[in-house]
Scaffold this motif. Structure first.
Motif, mmCIF file in Angstrom:
data_model
loop_
_atom_site.group_PDB
_atom_site.id
_atom_site.type_symbol
_atom_site.label_atom_id
_atom_site.label_comp_id
_atom_site.label_asym_id
_atom_site.label_seq_id
_atom_site.Cartn_x
_atom_site.Cartn_y
_atom_site.Cartn_z
ATOM 1 N N LYS A 72 -48.934 -9.119 -30.731
ATOM 2 C CA LYS A 72 -48.803 -7.675 -30.822
ATOM 3 C C LYS A 72 -47.647 -7.217 -29.937
ATOM 4 N N PRO A 73 -47.107 -6.041 -30.205
ATOM 5 C CA PRO A 73 -46.036 -5.533 -29.333
ATOM 6 C C PRO A 73 -46.447 -5.487 -27.863
ATOM 7 N N SER A 116 -41.998 -3.597 -31.870
ATOM 8 C CA SER A 116 -42.953 -2.696 -32.523
ATOM 9 C C SER A 116 -42.387 -2.136 -33.806
#
Length: 127
Positions: free
Chosen positions: A87-88, A127
């Motif tokens: 995930k970011p 992201s």
């Protein structure tokens, strides 16, 4: 004395995977409990995962539990961090560390438990 060198970082898209490796010098690597920490941009260093010297026990931060797996190969003097479903918010510099004695209680999550640190490897998840 233990010297640690991390590798395997890089840029990966969200949902992707990376495997970090930490190569250790020294003939007594197998006797050291090991940990992975990370420092996100602008934030403090935080615990990620840890493994006992015999790999019988592993410990994880809640934020990565179920996505990351720590393992070690004492014959290769290497500890790994397999990171899936990235995930970011996983963007950080990742450090491996070696502790001079066995873990006690939850001290595996405290940076002060570890005497030896690698130079870090950057992981970036845009992201």
């Amino acid at each position: 004395q233990v010297q640690l060198v991390e590798s395997g970082g890089g840029l990966v898209q969200a949902g992707g995977s990376l495997r970090l490796a930490c190569a250790a010098s020294g003939r007594t690597f197998s006797s050291y409990p090991m940990g992975w920490f990370r420092r996100p941009p602008g934030e403090e260093r935080e615990f990620v995962a840890a493994i006992s010297w015999g790999a019988g026990r592993t410990y994880y931060a809640d934020s990565i539990k179920g996505r990351f797996t720590i393992s070690r190969d004492n014959a290769k003097n290497t500890v790994y961090l397999q990171m899936n479903s990235l995930k970011p918010e996983d963007t950080a510099v990742y450090y491996c560390a070696a502790a001079p004695r066995y873990f006690s209680g939850s001290n595996y999550a405290r940076p002060q438990t570890y005497d030896y640190w690698g130079q870090g490897t950057q992981v970036t998840v845009p992201s």
